[in-house]
Scaffold this active site. Structure first.
Site, PDB file in Angstrom:
ATOM      1  N   ASP A 100       0.810  -1.215   0.000  1.00  0.00           N
ATOM      2  CA  ASP A 100       0.000   0.000   0.000  1.00  0.00           C
ATOM      3  C   ASP A 100       0.848   1.271   0.000  1.00  0.00           C
ATOM      4  O   ASP A 100       0.403   2.329  -0.428  1.00  0.00           O
ATOM      5  CB  ASP A 100      -0.875   0.006   1.271  1.00  0.00           C
ATOM      6  CG  ASP A 100      -2.330   0.223   0.929  1.00  0.00           C
ATOM      7  OD1 ASP A 100      -2.654   0.221  -0.273  1.00  0.00           O
ATOM      8  OD2 ASP A 100      -3.127   0.382   1.871  1.00  0.00           O
ATOM      9  N   HIS A 142      -3.139   8.843   7.858  1.00  0.00           N
ATOM     10  CA  HIS A 142      -3.114   7.430   8.273  1.00  0.00           C
ATOM     11  C   HIS A 142      -1.795   6.982   8.895  1.00  0.00           C
ATOM     12  O   HIS A 142      -1.760   5.945   9.550  1.00  0.00           O
ATOM     13  CB  HIS A 142      -3.416   6.505   7.086  1.00  0.00           C
ATOM     14  CG  HIS A 142      -4.789   6.679   6.505  1.00  0.00           C
ATOM     15  ND1 HIS A 142      -5.926   6.579   7.276  1.00  0.00           N
ATOM     16  CD2 HIS A 142      -5.206   6.954   5.235  1.00  0.00           C
ATOM     17  CE1 HIS A 142      -6.987   6.782   6.497  1.00  0.00           C
ATOM     18  NE2 HIS A 142      -6.582   7.018   5.264  1.00  0.00           N
ATOM     19  N   GLY A 150      -1.817   3.368   4.216  1.00  0.00           N
ATOM     20  CA  GLY A 150      -2.727   4.053   3.281  1.00  0.00           C
ATOM     21  C   GLY A 150      -2.109   5.229   2.553  1.00  0.00           C
ATOM     22  O   GLY A 150      -2.658   6.326   2.578  1.00  0.00           O
ATOM     23  N   ASP A 177     -12.158  13.907   5.359  1.00  0.00           N
ATOM     24  CA  ASP A 177     -11.767  12.938   4.327  1.00  0.00           C
ATOM     25  C   ASP A 177     -12.782  11.786   4.342  1.00  0.00           C
ATOM     26  O   ASP A 177     -13.449  11.551   5.351  1.00  0.00           O
ATOM     27  CB  ASP A 177     -10.372  12.406   4.683  1.00  0.00           C
ATOM     28  CG  ASP A 177      -9.698  11.615   3.578  1.00  0.00           C
ATOM     29  OD1 ASP A 177      -8.845  12.179   2.879  1.00  0.00           O
ATOM     30  OD2 ASP A 177     -10.019  10.403   3.425  1.00  0.00           O
ATOM     31  N   ASP A 266     -11.753  12.956  -1.412  1.00  0.00           N
ATOM     32  CA  ASP A 266     -12.247  11.676  -1.935  1.00  0.00           C
ATOM     33  C   ASP A 266     -13.732  11.469  -1.610  1.00  0.00           C
ATOM     34  O   ASP A 266     -14.304  10.423  -1.917  1.00  0.00           O
ATOM     35  CB  ASP A 266     -11.388  10.483  -1.461  1.00  0.00           C
ATOM     36  CG  ASP A 266     -10.936  10.598  -0.022  1.00  0.00           C
ATOM     37  OD1 ASP A 266     -11.434  11.493   0.694  1.00  0.00           O
ATOM     38  OD2 ASP A 266     -10.080   9.787   0.400  1.00  0.00           O
ATOM     39  N   TYR A 305      -8.908  11.177  -5.484  1.00  0.00           N
ATOM     40  CA  TYR A 305      -8.315  10.329  -6.526  1.00  0.00           C
ATOM     41  C   TYR A 305      -8.860  10.624  -7.910  1.00  0.00           C
ATOM     42  O   TYR A 305      -8.386  10.093  -8.899  1.00  0.00           O
ATOM     43  CB  TYR A 305      -8.446   8.851  -6.112  1.00  0.00           C
ATOM     44  CG  TYR A 305      -7.854   8.699  -4.713  1.00  0.00           C
ATOM     45  CD1 TYR A 305      -6.465   8.716  -4.542  1.00  0.00           C
ATOM     46  CD2 TYR A 305      -8.658   8.684  -3.576  1.00  0.00           C
ATOM     47  CE1 TYR A 305      -5.902   8.678  -3.281  1.00  0.00           C
ATOM     48  CE2 TYR A 305      -8.105   8.639  -2.305  1.00  0.00           C
ATOM     49  CZ  TYR A 305      -6.723   8.638  -2.158  1.00  0.00           C
ATOM     50  OH  TYR A 305      -6.162   8.620  -0.909  1.00  0.00           O
TER      51      TYR A 305
END
Ligand code: ZN
Length: 390
Positions: A100, A142, A150, A177, A266, A305
């Site tokens: 990740d 994160h 993340g 978020d 996001d 994203y």
């Protein structure tokens, strides 16, 4: 499109915008969102917003500064593998590096640049050079003290809060978020000096899996972590309603002296996460709600994203902070073609259903009771009474 009505309050707001060409270049090449930093900056510049802010060149965080939160062994490992971009070091898995959070050459410098930029923003606020400081390339909420997670290698939000705490007794963290702000919550779960509030999607199997309404902090920090789990499809109006109800209580119970807000994009309609159904207008209303308090406020980016929508969102939010109205038509600039087919600043919600039904309203009520209880409950037993008997 009207960013907001002009008011004396917003035109008086002094805004610091953290930027340098080298910083943007570093963020472009190494983050999980290639060229996003450039796209965001170029759109803000193309709309003519830069002359209304002080543009501040970020410094790079030192190892010692990052070690205010991260462990020496994690930072040393990140430094070691960063030199040749070794993605196969057997120790890396222990530090969350690999799948990740891929290792590429220069990853340590990227982490130090992002951390340094948020520290620069916090210092501008502490030195009273501005009322609001913005670092859109930050917000990596994160990362844990000894683990990347993340797409986050350094938790610049935690570093920023620690810096603000040097002069401010109580610092509020607000995270809008799509994902739970787990790294920040965990960092401050034992203290009553930092309250963390996170609104996020909470659903089985959805990353990072934490952030249930019952998670309220630990020890002295009990009741100082606020989690508002939400379901897919939420739109501007309901989100704003939930946000303002919670923030009103948060403010009256916690009485913060400074705020750090993570504004991950996001949640936008059209994001590949395909979860929430928000537009920049809804997020801007939440942001204005916090700015109204007129406290030193640090704004960070985060996820996002769909790169064009993220640039739309953060440009709109920058204009909101400045009290400027932006034209609907995307101005001609380097990334113009990315904004097709409509080349418009607006984001339209898609027609997916809103899954936030009555159950979610009960969750909200639960959260509000928790916060109300914070004022009254001196013990866990009393708190339980507030929650379950009333
Ligand atoms: Zn996210």
């Amino acid at each position: 499109m009207s960013a907001r009505e002009h008011s004396d309050e917003s035109s008086k707001r002094r805004v610091a915008y953290i930027y340098s060409p080298e910083y943007i270049e570093t963020c472009d090449t190494l983050s999980k969102v290639p060229n996003r930093a450039s796209m965001v900056h170029s759109l803000i510049e193309a709309y003519g917003l830069l002359p209304h802010m002080s543009v501040v060149k970020p410094r790079v965080a030192t190892m010692e500064e990052m070690a205010m939160f991260h462990t020496d062994s994690y930072l040393e490992h990140l430094h070691k593998i960063s030199q040749d971009g070794d993605n196969d070091d057997p120790q890396s898995a222990d530090y969350g590096l690999g799948y990740d959070c891929p290792v590429v050459e220069g990853i340590f410098d990227y982490a130090a640049a992002v951390g340094g930029a948020t520290l620069t923003a916090a210092e501008c606020l502490l030195d009273q050079k501005c009322d609001v400081a913005i670092n859109w390339a930050g917000g990596w909420h994160h990362a844990k003290k000894d683990e990347a997670s993340g797409f986050c290698y350094v938790n610049d939000a935690v570093l920023g809060i620690l810096k603000l705490r040097e002069k401010h007794e109580r610092v509020l963290y607000v995270d809008v978020d799509l994902h739970h702000g787990d790294g920040v919550e965990e960092a401050f779960s034992f203290t009553s000096k930092v309250m963390t509030v996170s609104l996020h999607k909470f659903s089985p199997g959805f990353f990072p899996g934490t952030g249930d309404v019952c998670d309220t902090g630990l020890g002295k920090g009990r009741w100082y972590a606020v989690n508002i789990p939400l379901e897919d499809g939420i739109q501007d109006d309901r989100y704003f309603q939930v946000f303002t109800s919670v923030m009103q209580e948060v403010r009256s119970q916690f009485n913060p002296e400074a705020v750090l807000m993570q504004l991950g994009a996001d949640t936008m309609a059209g994001d590949p996460m395909c979860s929430f159904n928000m537009t920049p207008v809804g997020v801007a209303k939440c942001l204005l709600n916090v700015l109204q308090w007129q406290l030193p406020t640090l704004l960070l980016g985060g996820g996002g994203y769909n790169l064009a929508n993220t640039a739309r969102c953060w440009t709109f939010l920058t204009a909101t902070v400045l009290g400027k109205t932006l034209s609907s038509e995307i101005p001609d600039h380097e990334f113009f073609t990315e904004y097709g087919p409509d080349y418009s600043l607006e984001i339209s919600p898609s027609c997916r259903p809103d899954r936030n039904d009555r159950v979610r309203c009960l969750t909200l009520k639960h959260t509000l009771l928790l916060l109300a209880g914070l004022a009254k409950a001196s013990s866990v037993t009393q708190m339980r009474r507030v929650l379950y008997i009333r």
